[in-house]
Design an enzyme around this catalytic site. Structure first.
Site, PDB file in Angstrom:
ATOM      1  N   SER A 180      53.166  14.785  68.836  1.00 20.26           N
ATOM      2  CA  SER A 180      52.095  14.949  67.853  1.00 20.26           C
ATOM      3  C   SER A 180      52.405  15.944  66.750  1.00 20.26           C
ATOM      4  O   SER A 180      51.895  15.818  65.647  1.00 20.26           O
ATOM      5  CB  SER A 180      50.795  15.334  68.556  1.00 20.26           C
ATOM      6  OG  SER A 180      50.962  16.511  69.319  1.00 20.26           O
ATOM      7  N   HIS A 208      49.770   8.768  69.023  1.00 22.42           N
ATOM      8  CA  HIS A 208      50.208   8.622  67.626  1.00 22.42           C
ATOM      9  C   HIS A 208      51.081   7.400  67.397  1.00 22.42           C
ATOM     10  O   HIS A 208      51.450   7.105  66.263  1.00 22.42           O
ATOM     11  CB  HIS A 208      50.955   9.887  67.174  1.00 22.42           C
ATOM     12  CG  HIS A 208      50.097  11.102  67.224  1.00 22.42           C
ATOM     13  ND1 HIS A 208      49.275  11.473  66.185  1.00 22.42           N
ATOM     14  CD2 HIS A 208      49.892  12.007  68.206  1.00 22.42           C
ATOM     15  CE1 HIS A 208      48.611  12.568  66.527  1.00 22.42           C
ATOM     16  NE2 HIS A 208      48.969  12.911  67.753  1.00 22.42           N
ATOM     17  N   LYS A 240      42.524   7.886  66.238  1.00 27.54           N
ATOM     18  CA  LYS A 240      43.615   8.023  65.272  1.00 27.54           C
ATOM     19  C   LYS A 240      43.760   6.701  64.512  1.00 27.54           C
ATOM     20  O   LYS A 240      42.918   6.400  63.696  1.00 27.54           O
ATOM     21  CB  LYS A 240      44.860   8.510  65.992  1.00 27.54           C
ATOM     22  CG  LYS A 240      44.609   9.971  66.391  1.00 27.54           C
ATOM     23  CD  LYS A 240      45.581  10.617  67.308  1.00 27.54           C
ATOM     24  CE  LYS A 240      45.124  12.061  67.527  1.00 27.54           C
ATOM     25  NZ  LYS A 240      45.362  12.563  68.870  1.00 27.54           N
TER      26      LYS A 240
HETATM   27  C1  LIG Z   1      44.822  13.635  69.656  1.00 32.22           C
HETATM   28  C2  LIG Z   1      45.564  13.585  70.921  1.00 32.22           C
HETATM   29  C3  LIG Z   1      44.892  13.559  72.141  1.00 32.22           C
HETATM   30  C4  LIG Z   1      43.419  13.766  72.245  1.00 32.22           C
HETATM   31  O1  LIG Z   1      42.700  12.625  71.890  1.00 32.22           O
HETATM   32  P1  LIG Z   1      41.187  12.799  71.453  1.00 32.22           P
HETATM   33  O2  LIG Z   1      40.626  11.426  71.560  1.00 32.22           O
HETATM   34  O3  LIG Z   1      41.216  13.331  70.068  1.00 32.22           O
HETATM   35  O4  LIG Z   1      40.558  13.757  72.411  1.00 32.22           O
HETATM   36  C5  LIG Z   1      45.642  13.376  73.282  1.00 32.22           C
HETATM   37  N1  LIG Z   1      46.981  13.273  73.233  1.00 32.22           N
HETATM   38  C6  LIG Z   1      47.666  13.339  72.076  1.00 32.22           C
HETATM   39  C7  LIG Z   1      49.153  13.235  72.088  1.00 32.22           C
HETATM   40  C8  LIG Z   1      46.977  13.526  70.892  1.00 32.22           C
HETATM   41  O5  LIG Z   1      47.641  13.637  69.751  1.00 32.22           O
END
Ligand SMILES: *Cc1c(COP(=O)(O)O)cnc(C)c1O
Length: 392
Positions: A180, A208, A240
């Site tokens: 990330s 991602h 995302k």
């Molecule tokens: C954003 C993210 C999460 C968390 O997801 P949310 O739905 O925003 O709580 C988990 N793992 C990774 C790798 C992330 O980038």
């Protein structure tokens, strides 16, 4: 004796002195390629809305229609009466999309990671985490009470050594698919080979990768064609590339049933609103079918990397929409991002503990919603801001 507030204030002052203090923006517009903040319009190079779906009219329309029909709240947890037909339909489509027998919705990715690790391992077990894994995975490991170890970033030898040394009952390897904060890819094929050889389970969080990678947006596992046997536990998030909210886990029948029985962050929380599930059904369809969004994204990323190289901006080994520019010095990270903001660009200013000490960076992210012109302008602004900060 010091009051609670005095103790907390000292800690806050310390954080400010280290240039690590966090503040929030009050954004006056929805998530799109530009944001309105304090009356200023800024080009948004810091969202995770890689495909530009967070404000897509057809998805918003589905949300509104479903809200008219099903209301706003699900009213209960999935195991009581909060699990609607729409949730079920979305789970089936996510299973089909990921090529897994089943999928299960969680309210957020954070909760999915906490709840999955906790349901799969416990005392006497071992969780092996990549050093750069997302905080929710690390927290999930700690919560499970299994022994947590962090192996060197994407280092197969280091991982293998730890697997060989372990006498744990169950072993679970956990890794981000696309990392990330660095944007690089985990060597999943090799990791899955090691997992098989050492009788270890494998969990991949591709928050991602979904949307951005793979012909149909199926993420790194689609791109590498990894089966449910190779990656038995697959996590994706919906906030995302999907542009909505929530998360899912995809895997075997036995995995999903285990989570329904034992995953505490699945069981003891209110089900996501059915209207969000309805919106996500439409977003999934667009994410899979509109391949032009991934092509546009790839072309903007290539444009940025070419341009950055020409003006001498140091890049990291990333082919994904996450393009970090390492600054290292935390004060300088703040200064460069402030200079960019003055020129009308918002980028992520990422400092420890989100990233390791001494690796503060700009986290620049791209979206299919950006124009080539916006990328060109970002490059000029970046050149100016970096030059100014070195001459200070
Ligand atoms: C954003 C993210 C999460 C968390 O997801 P949310 O739905 O925003 O709580 C988990 N793992 C990774 C790798 C992330 O980038």
């Amino acid at each position: 004796m010091k009051s609670m507030d005095a103790i907390l204030q000292a800690q806050l002052d310390q954080r400010r002195a280290e240039y690590l203090y966090r503040t929030r923006l009050n954004v006056a517009s929805g998530c799109s390629s530009t944001l309105n903040i304090d009356g200023q319009t800024l080009v948004n190079f810091c969202s995770n809305d890689y495909l530009g779906l967070a404000a897509h009219p057809a998805i918003s329309q589905a949300l509104k229609q479903a809200a008219d029909q099903f209301g706003t709240g699900s009213g209960a947890s999935h195991l009581i009466s909060g699990h609607s037909k729409i949730h079920d339909q979305l789970e089936q489509q996510l299973a089909e999309f990921t090529g897994r027998p089943r999928a299960l919705l969680y309210s957020t990715g954070y909760m999915a990671n906490m709840g999955v690790i906790n349901a799969l391992v416990g005392r006497h077990d071992l969780v092996l985490q990549d050093q750069l894994n997302h905080a929710s995975l690390l927290d999930g490991g700690h919560l499970s009470r299994a022994t947590s170890q962090r192996y060197k970033h994407s280092d197969l030898d280091n991982l293998q050594q730890r697997l060989e040394q372990s006498t744990a009952n169950r072993k679970l390897i956990v890794t981000d698919g696309v990392f990330s904060m660095d944007g690089d890819l985990a060597p999943l094929k090799e990791i899955s080979g090691l997992a098989a050889k050492h009788n270890s389970w494998l969990m991949v969080d591709d928050a991602h990768g979904f949307g951005a990678l793979g012909m149909q947006g199926g993420g790194l596992v689609e791109e590498l064609n990894l089966t449910v046997e190779q990656v038995p536990v697959l996590v994706g998030t919906l906030g995302k590339s999907f542009g909505t909210f929530g998360a899912f886990v995809a895997g075997s029948e036995a995995l999903i049933e285990t989570l329904i029985q034992f995953s505490r962050s699945y069981i003891y929380t209110t089900a996501m609103p059915p209207a969000i599930a309805a919106a996500t059904l439409v977003s999934l369809k667009i994410l899979r079918q509109e391949t032009w969004r991934r092509e546009k994204l790839a072309s903007l990323i290539a444009q940025f990397r070419r341009g950055a190289e020409q003006i001498g901006v140091p890049l990291m080994e990333s082919s994904t929409p996450i393009q970090p520019v390492l600054i290292n010095d935390d004060l300088k990270v703040m200064q460069v991002s402030a200079a960019l903001r003055e020129q009308g660009f918002l980028v992520g200013a990422i400092r420890p503990p989100t990233v390791p000490a001494g690796s503060g960076r700009l986290r620049i992210t791209f979206s299919a919603d950006h124009s080539e012109e916006q990328v060109e302008q970002l490059l000029s602004a970046l050149e100016k801001s970096l030059i100014n900060s070195t001459s200070q």
